[in-house]
Design a protein around this motif. Structure first.
Motif, mmCIF file in Angstrom:
data_model
loop_
_atom_site.group_PDB
_atom_site.id
_atom_site.type_symbol
_atom_site.label_atom_id
_atom_site.label_comp_id
_atom_site.label_asym_id
_atom_site.label_seq_id
_atom_site.Cartn_x
_atom_site.Cartn_y
_atom_site.Cartn_z
ATOM 1 N N GLN A 329 0.829 -1.213 0.000
ATOM 2 C CA GLN A 329 0.000 0.000 0.000
ATOM 3 C C GLN A 329 0.859 1.258 0.000
ATOM 4 N N GLN A 330 1.937 1.218 0.783
ATOM 5 C CA GLN A 330 2.810 2.391 0.888
ATOM 6 C C GLN A 330 3.538 2.667 -0.424
ATOM 7 N N ASN A 331 3.950 1.610 -1.114
ATOM 8 C CA ASN A 331 4.745 1.768 -2.325
ATOM 9 C C ASN A 331 3.914 1.812 -3.607
ATOM 10 N N PHE A 332 2.692 1.314 -3.525
ATOM 11 C CA PHE A 332 1.805 1.315 -4.689
ATOM 12 C C PHE A 332 0.433 1.814 -4.246
ATOM 13 N N PRO A 333 0.302 3.134 -4.054
ATOM 14 C CA PRO A 333 -0.930 3.709 -3.483
ATOM 15 C C PRO A 333 -2.185 3.413 -4.279
ATOM 16 N N SER A 334 -2.028 3.060 -5.560
ATOM 17 C CA SER A 334 -3.217 2.786 -6.376
ATOM 18 C C SER A 334 -3.888 1.470 -5.997
ATOM 19 N N LEU A 335 -3.192 0.613 -5.258
ATOM 20 C CA LEU A 335 -3.791 -0.658 -4.842
ATOM 21 C C LEU A 335 -4.841 -0.401 -3.773
ATOM 22 N N SER A 336 -6.052 -0.861 -4.013
ATOM 23 C CA SER A 336 -7.134 -0.667 -3.043
ATOM 24 C C SER A 336 -7.068 -1.733 -1.968
ATOM 25 N N ILE A 337 -7.741 -1.472 -0.860
ATOM 26 C CA ILE A 337 -7.777 -2.478 0.207
ATOM 27 C C ILE A 337 -8.528 -3.716 -0.262
ATOM 28 N N ASP A 338 -9.514 -3.535 -1.156
ATOM 29 C CA ASP A 338 -10.240 -4.689 -1.690
ATOM 30 C C ASP A 338 -9.291 -5.627 -2.422
ATOM 31 N N THR A 339 -8.416 -5.041 -3.256
ATOM 32 C CA THR A 339 -7.452 -5.849 -3.998
ATOM 33 C C THR A 339 -6.467 -6.532 -3.069
ATOM 34 N N LEU A 340 -5.932 -5.789 -2.119
ATOM 35 C CA LEU A 340 -4.948 -6.353 -1.196
ATOM 36 C C LEU A 340 -5.550 -7.475 -0.361
ATOM 37 N N LEU A 341 -6.798 -7.304 0.043
ATOM 38 C CA LEU A 341 -7.449 -8.367 0.819
ATOM 39 C C LEU A 341 -7.676 -9.613 -0.025
ATOM 40 N N GLU A 342 -8.036 -9.435 -1.284
ATOM 41 C CA GLU A 342 -8.171 -10.604 -2.165
ATOM 42 C C GLU A 342 -6.845 -11.349 -2.258
ATOM 43 N N TRP A 343 -5.752 -10.616 -2.449
ATOM 44 C CA TRP A 343 -4.431 -11.239 -2.554
ATOM 45 C C TRP A 343 -4.065 -11.976 -1.276
ATOM 46 N N GLY A 344 -4.440 -11.397 -0.128
ATOM 47 C CA GLY A 344 -4.028 -11.956 1.158
ATOM 48 C C GLY A 344 -4.974 -12.991 1.742
ATOM 49 N N THR A 345 -6.092 -13.255 1.040
ATOM 50 C CA THR A 345 -7.071 -14.205 1.593
ATOM 51 C C THR A 345 -7.522 -15.227 0.542
ATOM 52 N N ILE A 346 -8.551 -14.871 -0.233
ATOM 53 C CA ILE A 346 -9.185 -15.860 -1.111
ATOM 54 C C ILE A 346 -8.243 -16.362 -2.214
ATOM 55 N N ASN A 347 -7.374 -15.502 -2.738
ATOM 56 C CA ASN A 347 -6.492 -15.958 -3.818
ATOM 57 C C ASN A 347 -5.517 -17.020 -3.336
ATOM 58 N N GLY A 348 -5.001 -16.838 -2.125
ATOM 59 C CA GLY A 348 -4.117 -17.854 -1.554
ATOM 60 C C GLY A 348 -4.864 -19.146 -1.272
ATOM 61 N N ALA A 349 -6.107 -19.006 -0.787
ATOM 62 C CA ALA A 349 -6.926 -20.186 -0.521
ATOM 63 C C ALA A 349 -7.214 -20.948 -1.810
ATOM 64 N N ARG A 350 -7.459 -20.199 -2.890
ATOM 65 C CA ARG A 350 -7.702 -20.867 -4.184
ATOM 66 C C ARG A 350 -6.476 -21.637 -4.632
ATOM 67 N N PHE A 351 -5.306 -21.015 -4.525
ATOM 68 C CA PHE A 351 -4.106 -21.724 -4.963
ATOM 69 C C PHE A 351 -3.905 -23.002 -4.164
ATOM 70 N N LEU A 352 -4.072 -22.937 -2.840
ATOM 71 C CA LEU A 352 -3.851 -24.102 -1.987
ATOM 72 C C LEU A 352 -5.003 -25.106 -2.049
ATOM 73 N N GLY A 353 -6.094 -24.734 -2.725
ATOM 74 C CA GLY A 353 -7.222 -25.653 -2.853
ATOM 75 C C GLY A 353 -8.077 -25.769 -1.611
ATOM 76 N N ILE A 354 -8.097 -24.701 -0.785
ATOM 77 C CA ILE A 354 -8.879 -24.731 0.454
ATOM 78 C C ILE A 354 -9.939 -23.630 0.455
ATOM 79 N N ASP A 355 -10.296 -23.121 -0.728
ATOM 80 C CA ASP A 355 -11.230 -22.001 -0.819
ATOM 81 C C ASP A 355 -12.665 -22.389 -0.478
#
Length: 390
Positions: A329-355
């Motif tokens: 967020q600090q280095n790429f201010p255009s990233l929204s919290i919605d996007t960052l939360l997707e990266w830090g939650t559901i996207n990881g779960a999808r990759f690991l197959g635990i979504d």
């Protein structure tokens, strides 16, 4: 059952809910997600919390078995120097390694992480993972750049995987510069016969691309330092990622980790291949090792699944996905919290197959609940902190 009411609830799978209320049972299963106009059906007391409620975090790249190395390697020395230090310093007493790994596991739990994609070269962390409150998928990592060692290294990896059973595991390559074509082929053959997620360190420094393009740069000196003769290797006249993509299976999900020096040509190149590519960013480790970050903007809106990781305590001060999100967020201010939360939650779960169970706040799931405070509206700040609610 218990209910929590917050300024906002971010289910991630749906729009944020103002004055949202989340009700869970004693096992952490989500019973309902509502707002204050539609209170939960039960008579459960509602606990008011200030901040936003989000799902538990997914850390798709960690090395818990290196946790004993915290603070041992100076920051900013570059990847080649970092590798030399890892090779010379990673050995330790088993008790010390276990104690540090156990503390790392607890730290991740305290920081709201619920699942981890963890790199292991040995079976030492198996008992810790077996009793952990976190979900672990262990990537048994193989390193070996000499073609003649491919068979023995692969067999050793299979033996290590046995030490983790019945925990989820897979066999994976370390990085393009450390795995021979013969070893890549053995891993591909293994991938083509069953489920075997891949997690590969990718383009952490410019020297990796120089090595593959011209057979020049720091990796030549590294192999000399290790006493390894790589005379057989021929430059490929293209970047490392472009060189190894044809060697990877199209039947498994592939996580490319770090991507510090990945460029737009690399991204377009892999789109020409039928590969299930996911990206993982570990920004704090990138800064710690190389003092630079990937060109994050290049990856956004390209149609790929993007996840976040912490890397190890050898290259990070803490194991905290929120900390990684704050750095982005600090280095790429255009990233929204919605996007960052997707990266830090559901996207990881999808990759690991635990979504089906983790990654979003939905009835029937047990994703864990985190409370984020210290925001500027809905923007992360240096003061934003996480508290595990469930």
């Amino acid at each position: 059952m218990k209910s929590f009411k917050a300024d906002y609830v971010y289910p991630v799978c749906a729009d944020p809910i103002k004055n949202g209320i989340v009700t869970v049972d004693d096992n952490g299963t989500i019973i309902s997600v509502t707002d204050d106009k539609t209170p939960p059906a039960s008579n459960t007391p509602i606990e008011q919390v200030n901040g936003i409620i989000v799902p538990g975090f997914i850390n798709t790249h960690c090395h818990t078995e290196l946790s004993h190395m915290k603070g041992m390697i100076a920051a900013g020395g570059g990847l080649i120097s970092f590798i030399k230090d890892i090779l010379s310093s990673r050995s330790a007493e088993a008790a010390d390694m276990l104690a540090a790994a156990e503390a790392a596991d607890q730290q991740m739990y305290n920081n709201g992480i619920v699942a981890v994609g963890d790199i292991s070269n040995t079976g030492i962390t198996a008992p810790i993972k077996a009793k952990s409150k976190l979900y672990y998928h262990t990537f048994i990592e193989i390193l070996g750049f000499l073609p003649e060692s491919a068979d023995s290294l692969f067999e050793k990896a299979l033996e290590t995987a046995e030490e983790f059973k019945p925990q989820p595991t897979s066999i994976t390559a370390h990085a393009p510069y450390s795995v021979s074509k013969e070893l890549f082929k053995l891993i591909k053959k293994h991938c083509d016969t069953g489920t075997n997620l891949l997690s590969i360190h990718n383009q952490e420094c410019e020297d990796e691309n120089k090595f593959y393009r011209y057979k020049l740069g720091g990796f030549i000196d590294l192999y000399k330092h290790m006493g390894v003769d790589i005379g057989y290797f021929r430059p490929q006249a293209r970047n490392s990622l472009q060189s190894i993509i044809p060697l990877l299976t199209n039947r498994q999900k592939i996580l490319l980790v770090h991507n510090t020096c990945t460029n737009l040509k690399d991204i377009y190149f892999i789109k020409r291949f039928d590969r299930k590519i996911n990206w993982c960013f570990c920004p704090n480790a990138n800064i710690y090792i190389e003092k630079r970050l990937p060109k994050i903007e290049l990856f956004v809106n390209q149609g790929f699944n993007i996840t976040l990781g912490t890397d190890s305590l050898a290259s990070n001060s803490k194991l905290c996905i929120l900390s990684e999100m704050k750095t982005l967020q600090q280095n790429f201010p255009s990233l929204s919290i919605d996007t960052l939360l997707e990266w830090g939650t559901i996207n990881g779960a999808r990759f690991l197959g635990i979504d089906s169970d983790k990654g979003t706040i939905e009835a029937g799931k047990t994703p864990g609940l985190n409370l984020l405070t210290g925001l500027d509206g809905v923007k992360l700040t240096p003061d934003t902190s996480v508290k595990k609610l469930v």
